[in-house]
Design a protein around this motif. Structure first.
Motif, PDB file in Angstrom:
ATOM      1  N   ASN A  15      -4.672   6.299 -34.407  1.00  0.00           N
ATOM      2  CA  ASN A  15      -3.793   5.202 -34.008  1.00  0.00           C
ATOM      3  C   ASN A  15      -2.766   4.957 -35.114  1.00  0.00           C
ATOM      4  N   ASP A  16      -1.488   5.279 -34.840  1.00  0.00           N
ATOM      5  CA  ASP A  16      -0.431   5.130 -35.844  1.00  0.00           C
ATOM      6  C   ASP A  16      -0.178   3.681 -36.201  1.00  0.00           C
ATOM      7  N   VAL A  17      -0.262   2.787 -35.217  1.00  0.00           N
ATOM      8  CA  VAL A  17      -0.020   1.374 -35.482  1.00  0.00           C
ATOM      9  C   VAL A  17      -1.052   0.839 -36.476  1.00  0.00           C
ATOM     10  N   GLU A  72      -0.203   2.089 -39.978  1.00  0.00           N
ATOM     11  CA  GLU A  72       0.939   1.387 -40.556  1.00  0.00           C
ATOM     12  C   GLU A  72       0.541   0.000 -41.049  1.00  0.00           C
ATOM     13  N   ALA A 130      -5.731  -6.029 -35.855  1.00  0.00           N
ATOM     14  CA  ALA A 130      -5.406  -4.715 -35.287  1.00  0.00           C
ATOM     15  C   ALA A 130      -6.655  -3.853 -35.141  1.00  0.00           C
ATOM     16  N   THR A 148      -8.083  -2.618 -31.466  1.00  0.00           N
ATOM     17  CA  THR A 148      -7.850  -1.199 -31.154  1.00  0.00           C
ATOM     18  C   THR A 148      -9.116  -0.573 -30.586  1.00  0.00           C
TER      19      THR A 148
END
Length: 1383
Positions: free
Chosen positions: A536-538, A541, A569, A573
């Motif tokens: 998961n890129d979010v 970040e 997050a 997720t």
């Protein structure tokens, strides 16, 4: 016929003359040889073994000396290391020699020995040794002490081996780390190689001295804790390199040389060094309710290593040794001894070294000690006289053995050596003192102990332990990167893969013991967490943003917001498919009766790096209990993952220098244990560290109520005897009104009230407590360290849920932190003063300043004309440290060159330093005793050097100024903290050069003043009051002095500000607003202010301290002064103009009547004196500018270290020593954490140290004037349980909840009901903690111990009795909080 007659005459001449003379010569020789053969006394039995000098002894000795000289020269050439800058850093060789050896190759044995004694005959003898015997190490320990006329010994003595059972058996056979040796609770730790060591012990000792093995039941055992800082007072003496060639040559010449390689065949291969030093520390007995005994001991530290003598009959072995260590009252220390090896070795070798009162080490070059006449048969003589030579002087030691404090110790198993220790008094010419003698004999008698010492019980039931993986396991791990590992998998014992909690559970699962159970389970590895982030890129970040905020220091509020975003997050997720599949597989692999949806699991965080011996990370990461079904378990896993990035968790790791970037976490999933009772067990008392007490806390239901301090638990204390038997020592029923249990309906836990009947009973039985104690002993043996164990009981079955180290048992005491950097005080008559240094460096220095500036100033004094030049100082001789304050040794600094009577020069120096010319005769006497009197040749040489320096003074000053202006380390170009540190270290000589230039100017200044005073007083040679006034007048009217320019420039700046339009606004502004005023009103005043900072911005209060903020760095500190000057502009300038006068008018004002010639000479000398004063200030300014360049470099080093996540705050860099910074930038994570913990505490305590008032001049060890004496307790007080020791007085801050935390002020004593993880950010600001609830393992107690904060828990009604603002004293030693009278 003539020929026959001639031949006959020749024969007659031969018979009558030659033969007659031969007979006359030969008969006495033959008679002498017959007399020697038949009448000479046969050698005594004790002399038969020792080789004696034979024919050709002196020729053999000469040849041996030639060979030894060549060997020694080659050895020194090979071993010669480039000395670090004047000893500011240890050399690579010194670092190497201080590290414990790996006894697998050339060397089979090593030991460290420490001895210290004082004038009252308090003494301490310690030794840790290790010898390889086959495939194992055999450790041994000596602890023999006499404190306040009581003898204390290690309980196993006279045997030196470690016990197989009992309170001290938890230690592995011996632990040798990178910088320490540890065995049976005794630990030697190198703080700075060849300079500082820490010695600590917390365990059981026996009162009295036994010389035969005696059952423990007949002995009085006591709990003793001692902590000492060993500080060097000499250079190391290397036995294999510095020993006298003369003594070794004599020993070799006594032996028969039957081998071509005779030197190597006979010389002992043992290597090592001796170093004299002082021990400063505390000795505590029992539960520490009484004040500790403060000890200041002087003695030796020895380290030896060499081949083992466990070989065959041809191996060279020690047969007999006699040795004396003496400590005199005037600072002379000596070691004299002789040893005898078995045949094939040296049968009679003399050795020794001598430290003179000035601190110079030298080998003993000759000595008459004789082994055949000295205790050969084990009968130690009451009196011995030993004559020896050292440093070109002869000495006679008259030794008298005392009849107390002696001991007999046996080493080896079976016993190989018998050592007799005895204390002695001695006279050394006109000096005297005390010491210890050591007589060692080869022992061939009966050993009542087993030939093989008891092995740790862990060897019998442990399969595989630790983080060390085989090559196959490493390859497998890299290839497979398993997402789950069952507890039974050996790789699951690796904490880097499954975290600290998971690894310990895997170790416990692998045991073969059946007295306890481990709930079945597995670990989601750190690879699973990495898989989730990568998917998961979010998420990645958000985590990266948090790391940036944490490292760049954008502020706690911004960090808290960033952490909240990451936590949200991670929780929101979805878990990636691969991890879900692995989790389902893991859950199904457990033996569960029924459906997974109906079964409860415990899901616990297991971060990498948690549960260490230094920091526990208690409560930092989440635990979810009672989860049922896969979906609830997945939610619990995400909760655990997210807890790694909660604000308090990130802040906690940052404060301890733990890695934030790349932090990893695993998750433990176990069967839920619906316990009937649960709690925590400590195998050592968590407060005192007493290894003979096992403390159990318990409550009904789950252990959450105990760990989270939701209720006051029951407390059971067991006594652990030396045979590992247990008995009940004490039990206390707690106010356990609440219990936590599994809530099957809501997939979690619930709180229930405990019935009044159950509240009045212990939650565990006496039998269960004993079983728990036995398990604790076993787990302590598994992990080889004291344990903090979470347990649960179901239907009389004991489950172990966790076993982590007990933190803070080895934490530094306040006494240690206060005195850790103190210099050695070698005599009780040492004279120290703060008269001058108290102005240059007032108050407590930062540790970085102590480690750099104190050594630089000490070296600076070494290079004075009247001092000897030394290469690598291992200790401070002149500029010394005590209580973190800089002082000067009066005898070593001012009485190096002495005359029979007090000289005029001494009076002038005293006037400059002490403000009075009076020199006490006792100081002169001590100076003569230590350094002797100056000869005429030395006086002439000194005068010549001073004259030459005077001619070079101007060029030296210009060079110093120019060099300081050009210095630029360019720290901003470095991107790595390690690279910048190496650059700083390589350039530290610049500080020394600047200091030497300043010292040269100061010496010339004093020299010029001596000449001026001589001209002023003439033939009188006696200083009177009017002379002082005249000298002050002549030297006060100096111009062009930099220090005088500063107020002038400020006055001019103030004048320009007063003429500007915003002058009124400037005067009415705050300090910070006034500093911004110059930007608001640009003009002449602003330009002058900038010029002032460019010229003097490197100056400030405490400008010699590297941690100080200069005017250029913080202009606010100048604003109050400027505002005052603006209001009174012009007055100061007029006063300064009136003060400057010519020489002629100044001479006319002198009170001393002078002749014309004297006036003319003075008129010539005064400009020189005035210029000398100016030069001194110029070189001082250059030195301060140089220090400032390093100050900025160190600050950038702190910035880089913070950016790399090594330290939480760049200001913290000043609370490490320079040597500690190298360790901080190293690869030892445990050492880095320990250093950060210590730096935090130093920083917190510095304000307290800064208030310490020392006498201006004192003898011996400094005793601080107690500026803040504690007031006797009043009527308002509460009592509780001591959780962390200490005494503190301060402002009370009474808080009912965390919402009121904004009322906390720095150094407050927090009084509240209880604390949880949310309070952690506020702990660094507190000076003490008091809670109404909780026990020894509550959050407040655990964290308080880690921070070194005094803390008591269970203080009922404290929040009602006290109010915010009360001045209170928290005496955590007695568990009392009381209000100070009159407040």
């Amino acid at each position: 016929m003539d020929y026959a007659e001639a031949l006959g005459d020749i024969v007659d001449w031969i018979i009558t003359t030659v033969f007659k003379n031969v007979v006359l010569f030969a008969c006495p020789v033959i008679a002498y040889m017959l007399c020697v053969r038949f009448f000479n006394e046969k050698p005594k039995d004790e002399e038969i073994y020792y080789s004696r000098p034979g024919r050709g002894f002196y020729i053999k000795k000469l040849w041996a000396l030639i060979c030894l000289w060549r060997m020694n020269w080659v050895k020194k050439k090979e071993k010669k290391a480039k000395n670090s800058v004047y000893g500011l850093l240890p050399t690579p060789e010194e670092v190497k020699y201080e590290k414990p050896l790996n006894l697998n190759g050339k060397y089979g044995t090593e030991y460290s020995f420490i001895f210290g004694i004082d004038s009252k005959r308090n003494f301490l003898i310690l030794r840790i040794s290790s010898e390889r015997q086959g495939h194992r190490l055999h450790p041994e320990v000596w602890i023999h002490a006499c404190i306040c006329d009581e003898i204390y010994q290690f309980p196993m003595h006279p045997d030196s081996g470690l016990p197989g059972t009992g309170p001290l058996s938890y230690s592995p056979p011996s632990t040798f780390g990178k910088s320490y040796s540890n065995a049976a609770g005794l630990k030697f730790e190198a703080l700075e190689p060849m300079r500082k060591w820490r010695i600590q012990f917390n365990g059981i000792l026996r009162k009295g001295c036994l010389k035969e093995m005696t059952p423990m039941d007949n002995c009085e055992l006591v709990h003793v804790k001692f902590n000492f800082i060993w500080t060097a007072c000499s250079s190391p003496f290397y036995a294999h390199r510095d020993s006298s060639l003369n003594l070794v040559g004599e020993a070799l010449a006594r032996e028969p040389w039957r081998s071509g390689d005779w030197i190597k065949a006979m010389l002992n291969e043992e290597k090592g060094y001796d170093q004299w030093g002082t021990l400063n520390g505390e000795w505590k007995i029992g539960d520490f309710n009484e004040s500790p005994v403060i000890l200041h001991l002087r003695g030796v530290r020895r380290r030896r290593w060499g081949p083992s003598d466990n070989g065959d009959e041809y191996t060279i072995k020690l047969r007999h040794k006699a040795e004396f260590f003496g400590v005199s009252s005037q600072g002379s220390f000596f070691n004299i001894g002789a040893s005898s090896m078995s045949k094939g070795g040296l049968t009679h070798t003399r050795f020794g070294h001598f430290r003179d009162p000035a601190g110079i080490m030298s080998s003993i070059t000759s000595c008459d000690i004789s082994l055949p006449q000295l205790a050969h048969f084990g009968l130690i003589p009451d009196n011995s006289v030993i004559r020896f030579s050292a440093n070109n002087r002869n000495y006679t030691a008259d030794i008298r053995i005392l009849q107390f404090g002696d001991a007999v110790l046996y080493t080896g198993r079976p016993w190989k050596y018998k050592t007799c220790l005895a204390i002695f008094d001695f006279g050394l010419d006109v000096d005297g003192g005390v010491g210890i003698s050591e007589f060692t004999y080869r022992y061939d008698g009966h050993c009542p102990l087993s030939s093989h010492p008891s092995q740790s019980i862990s060897k019998h039931f442990i399969k595989h332990v630790g983080d060390v993986l085989t090559n196959e396991e490493k390859v497998q791990l890299e290839e497979t990167k398993p997402l789950t590992l069952h507890f039974t998998d050996p790789i699951c014992q690796n904490s880097k893969v499954v975290g600290g909690k998971g690894a310990s559970l895997a170790v416990l699962t692998s045991t073969l013991d059946t007295s306890f159970q481990i709930p079945d389970g597995f670990c989601l590895t750190t690879f699973a967490f990495q898989e989730q982030i990568k998917s998961n890129d979010v998420l990645w970040e958000a985590i990266s943003k948090t790391l940036d905020v944490a490292l760049t220091g954008e502020g706690d509020r911004e960090l808290q917001k960033s952490c909240e975003r990451v936590v949200s997050a991670i929780k929101s997720t979805p878990v990636c498919v691969s991890v879900i599949d692995a989790l389902e597989k893991g859950l199904k692999s457990m033996k569960v009766d029924g459906d997974l949806e109906d079964f409860g699991f415990a899901v616990r965080s297991s971060a990498v790096g948690e549960d260490s011996e230094l920091v526990s990370a208690a409560g930092q990461n989440s635990t979810v209990l009672g989860c049922s079904g896969i979906e609830n378990t997945l939610n619990a896993v995400r909760t655990c993952w997210s807890s790694l990035y909660t604000y308090q968790s990130v802040l906690y790791r940052r404060q301890y220098g733990n890695v934030i970037s790349g932090s990893q976490i695993a998750v433990v999933v176990q069967k839920m244990v619906p316990s009937e009772s649960a709690g925590v067990l400590f195998t050592h008392h968590p407060y005192s560290g007493n290894p003979s007490q096992i403390v159990i806390t318990a409550n009904y239901g789950l252990g959450e109520s105990v760990v989270a301090a939701m209720a006051e638990p029951d407390m059971v204390t067991l006594k652990r005897n030396y045979d590992d038997s247990l008995s009940l020592l004490e039990s206390k029923i707690g106010r356990k009104s609440i219990q936590v249990s599994v809530d099957g309906a809501s997939s979690g836990t619930k709180e229930d009230m405990v019935s009044s009947d159950l509240q009045q009973k212990l939650s565990i039985s006496y039998e269960q407590a004993l079983r728990l104690g036995k398990i604790g002993i076993q787990l302590e043996a598994i992990f080889s360290s004291p344990r903090d164990i979470e347990w649960a009981i179901v239907k009389d079955h004991i489950f172990i849920l966790q076993a982590r180290p007990i933190t803070a048992l080895e934490s530094w005491s306040e006494f240690e932190l206060l005195h850790e950097l103190d210099s050695s005080v070698v005599t009780d008559s040492e004279v120290t003063t703060r008269a001058n240094t108290g102005e240059v460096l007032p108050g407590a220095m930062t540790p970085l300043t102590s480690s750099v500036m104190a050594k630089a100033l000490d070296v600076m004094i070494h290079q004075s004309p009247n001092q000897m030049k030394l290469s690598v100082p291992h200790f401070l001789r002149n500029a010394v440290i005590t209580h973190h304050q800089l002082a000067m040794n009066v005898i070593n600094t001012f009485f190096r060159t002495n005359e029979p009577k007090v000289s005029l020069g001494s009076q002038v120096v005293h006037m400059a330093v002490f403000g009075s010319p009076c020199v006490h005769p006792e100081l002169l006497r001590l100076g003569i005793e230590r350094h002797g009197m100056i000869s005429n040749l030395e006086r002439f040489s000194l005068l010549l050097r001073l004259i030459l320096r005077s001619f070079r003074a101007e060029s030296t000053t210009k060079r110093a100024t120019l060099r300081s202006q050009k210095i630029d380390l360019k720290p901003k170009k470095f991107k790595s903290a390690r690279d910048l540190y190496e650059e700083i270290s390589a350039n530290l000589y610049m500080i020394l050069d600047a200091a030497l230039d300043h010292n040269n100017a100061s010496v010339i200044g004093v020299f010029s003043q001596v000449i001026l005073v001589s001209l002023l007083i003439g033939k009188n040679k006696e200083l009177k009051d009017h002379h002082f006034a005249d000298i002050s007048l002549l030297l006060s009217s100096c111009s062009n002095v930099i220090s005088a320019e500063i107020p002038q420039d400020l006055q001019q700046l103030a004048s320009k500000i007063s003429k500007s339009d915003g002058a009124d606004e400037f005067c009415s502004s705050s300090s910070s607003e006034a500093a911004d005023w110059f930007a608001k009103y640009p003009g002449e005043a602003a330009s002058s202010f900038k010029e002032f900072l460019d010229k003097h911005g490197h100056r400030c209060l405490r400008e010699f301290d590297l941690g100080s903020l200069t005017w250029g760095m913080k202009p606010d500190c100048l604003m109050n002064t400027l505002q005052t000057m603006v209001r009174a502009a012009g007055i100061g300038q007029e006063r300064h103009k009136a003060a400057i006068e010519g020489i002629g008018s100044t001479i006319k004002k002198l009170q001393t009547p002078l002749k014309t010639i004297s006036k003319l000479l003075i008129k010539r000398v005064v400009p020189w004196c005035r210029r000398s004063v100016a030069r001194r200030e110029e070189t001082k300014c250059a030195l301060v500018r140089t220090i400032h360049a390093f100050r900025m470099a160190y600050r950038h080093l702190g910035f880089l270290a913070r950016m790399e996540g090594l330290i939480p705050d760049e200001e913290l860099v000043f609370y490490f020593t320079h040597y500690e910074l190298s360790s901080l930038l190293g690869d030892d994570d445990a050492l880095k954490t320990a250093l950060i913990v210590k730096a935090w505490r130093r920083r917190k305590l510095r304000s307290k140290w800064d208030k310490i008032q020392l006498p201006e001049t004192f003898f011996g060890v400094a005793v601080a004037n107690d500026a803040e004496k504690l007031v006797a307790p009043g009527d308002i007080k509460v009592s509780g349980v001591s959780a962390s020791i200490g005494v503190v007085t301060g402002r009370a801050c009474v808080i009912g909840s965390l919402d009121e935390a904004n009322n906390i002020q720095p150094e407050d004593i927090l009084i509240t009901k209880s604390t949880d993880i949310g309070w952690t950010p506020y702990f660094p600001f507190l000076s003490g903690i008091v809670t109404e609830m909780g026990g020894l393992i509550s959050h407040g107690a655990v964290v308080a111990r880690e921070y070194g904060l005094p803390c008591i828990v269970g203080a009922s009604s404290a929040t009602q009795i006290f109010k915010t603002g009360d001045k209170v004293t928290l005496d955590a030693s007695t568990g009392i909080l009381y209000k100070v009278d009159g407040e």
